[in-house]
Design an enzyme around this catalytic site. Structure first.
Site, short mmCIF file in Angstrom:
data_model
loop_
_atom_site.label_atom_id
_atom_site.label_comp_id
_atom_site.label_asym_id
_atom_site.label_seq_id
_atom_site.Cartn_x
_atom_site.Cartn_y
_atom_site.Cartn_z
N ASP A 1 24.60 63.67 51.96
CA ASP A 1 25.25 63.10 53.14
C ASP A 1 24.19 62.32 53.90
OD1 ASP A 1 26.18 62.57 55.65
OD2 ASP A 1 26.95 64.59 56.06
N LYS B 1 27.54 53.78 62.05
CA LYS B 1 26.33 54.41 62.57
C LYS B 1 25.11 53.54 62.31
CE LYS B 1 28.07 59.11 61.79
NZ LYS B 1 28.51 59.50 63.12
N1 7TS Z 1 27.71 63.54 58.28
C1 7TS Z 1 26.82 63.48 59.27
C2 7TS Z 1 25.42 63.96 59.05
C3 7TS Z 1 27.20 62.94 60.49
O1 7TS Z 1 26.30 62.87 61.47
C4 7TS Z 1 28.53 62.48 60.67
C5 7TS Z 1 29.01 61.99 62.00
C6 7TS Z 1 29.40 62.53 59.59
C7 7TS Z 1 28.96 63.09 58.41
C8 7TS Z 1 30.79 62.01 59.65
O2 7TS Z 1 30.76 60.61 59.75
P1 7TS Z 1 32.11 59.77 59.92
O3 7TS Z 1 31.64 58.37 60.15
O4 7TS Z 1 32.88 59.92 58.67
O5 7TS Z 1 32.82 60.35 61.09
N2 7TS Z 1 28.29 62.48 63.08
C9 7TS Z 1 28.64 62.41 64.39
C10 7TS Z 1 27.83 62.86 65.40
O6 7TS Z 1 26.71 63.34 65.25
N3 7TS Z 1 28.43 62.66 66.57
O7 7TS Z 1 29.63 62.11 66.34
C11 7TS Z 1 29.78 61.95 64.97
#
Ligand code: 7TS
Length: 415
Positions: A210, A236
């Protein structure tokens, strides 16, 4: 020649100029200039990415992969450019190893369901770590329930470092998948994923990383890591929401069944039987988030121009500065003190609930995230309800950190 190189490097790391490309950072919120320290949740987009998306909508939009008309071909090229650029960006061997998804969560669910349904049986073990985001826990729990597989957890110590001897102890011929976070969104820990992958491969076990919090902050080379699957989100890393990547080794992806069915992912459909398209399209059913993909291609060019090594160095400098400043505040405790950390600082203020910390900081226009950060098991293991978290990007400044420090002191005076 020497002069040119120097100029390029200087231009690339003119952080004031880079920061000025992010329109939202010029805004005032609650009467103060915005200090945005919630990059772990989502980062901001530079003007050129916003412009590219706007331009696409104004001049180039059509559906992709299906029209022979000029506009559809233009849209397809613009959309596929992200795949070409991403292959190079993470050094994948083949373009078709870059699967478009809607984000990290979607990427992990794809692997859990597609790989897991085919390969997991009763009693098989899926190995994750104690510091996973819910996105790298729940999809494995779901497939475990469906197949009779069992979830095992690599523990960590009080600094937020994985206990690798425990990992080696847990790894066995029963293990059918290792899924570990590269950089913890809550603790900032940079995990030794290369070593983890090497050990898992000794048992012929594939590894999913991840990388949601790694790809935005450092150079990631999937071939050097020898990762089998690598998941991350565009939003991100200064890209748009609703778009993400699953990198997978071609051999594994070719053998996996589709995850979702529909248009684009098929070769031939009859009522009796349907055959699948080749990768990457086999995993990309339906109309994708086209404008987000087009914008993401621009994001990759933007990040390349700055250079991921420059970004990592800048963020390490800001992390060091922030850690020193925050450590000097009486009553502040940093949660997550691993030796190898990315620019994430979770903290607690004695007797003040993290939600209150975030609320008062917001009055000063300082955006941090509070709560469990979608990592409830981490909170349980530290015996805390949550933290306040400052997650720093290369476009932040030392001035932002100073404002955070002043804000925290204000919170302490307030209570
Ligand atoms: N894995 C990690 C390590 C993350 O930080 C996040 C989102 C996800 C998976 C999921 O990502 P998404 O784009 O599919 O939602 N992290 C965070 C956070 O730290 N604060 O809000 C979302």
């Amino acid at each position: 020649m020497q002069e040119t190189l120097k100029t390029v490097t200087k231009t690339n790391t003119d952080w004031e100029a880079i920061r000025s490309q992010f329109p939202i950072l010029k805004h005032e919120v609650n009467g103060h200039k915005l200090v945005y320290l919630d990059n772990g949740a989502s980062s901001q987009m530079p003007q050129r990415v916003i412009d590219r998306i706007n331009d696409y909508h104004s001049n180039e939009h059509a559906n992709v992969h299906r029209g022979i008309h000029t506009l559809s071909q233009k849209a397809t090229d613009a959309f596929e450019l992200a795949r070409k650029r991403m292959r190079k960006f993470i050094n994948a061997q083949y373009e078709e190893e870059i699967i478009y998804t809607t984000g990290t969560t979607d990427s992990i669910n794809l692997v859990a369901q597609s790989y897991g349904r085919k390969h997991f049986n009763e009693g098989d073990e899926i190995l994750i770590s104690a510091m996973e985001h819910h996105a790298n826990i729940v999809p494995w729990q779901m497939i475990a329930e469906q197949t009779g597989a069992v979830l095992k957890v690599i523990p960590m110590d009080n600094n937020g470092e994985l206990l690798l001897n425990e990992f080696h102890r847990l790894l066995s011929s029963k293990t059918k998948m290792v899924a570990v976070v590269h950089v913890s969104n809550t603790l900032g820990t940079i995990n030794p994923v290369q070593e983890i992958i090497e050990s898992a491969h000794a048992y012929d076990v594939p590894v999913l990383i991840d990388g949601a919090q790694a790809v935005p902050h450092m150079k990631v080379d999937v071939q050097a890591l020898d990762a089998d699957f690598y998941a991350f989100s565009a939003h991100k890393m200064c890209g748009p929401t609703g778009f993400g990547i699953l990198y997978g080794k071609r051999k594994l992806l070719n053998e996996m069944p589709p995850y979702r069915g529909g248009g684009d992912m098929i070769d031939k459909v009859t009522f009796e039987k349907t055959t699948w398209n080749d990768i990457p399209h086999k995993f990309e059913a339906g109309t994708p988030p086209i404008s987000a993909g087009v914008g993401f291609a621009e994001t990759i060019a933007f990040l390349n121009e700055i250079g991921m090594d420059n970004i990592a160095a800048r963020e390490q400098e800001l992390l060091k500065y922030a850690t020193e400043k925050l450590s000097m505040i009486d009553g502040l405790q940093i949660v997550g003190t691993a030796k190898s950390k990315a620019s994430v600082i979770s903290f607690l203020l004695k007797d003040i609930h993290p939600t209150d910390v975030g609320t008062i900081l917001d009055q000063k226009s300082i955006a941090v995230r509070t709560g469990h950060h979608c990592t409830q098991p981490i909170m349980d293991s530290f015996g805390i309800p949550g933290t306040a978290r400052a997650s720093i990007s290369f476009y932040n400044s030392k001035d932002d950190i100073d404002r955070l420090v002043d804000g925290i002191k204000y919170v302490q005076e307030f209570f």
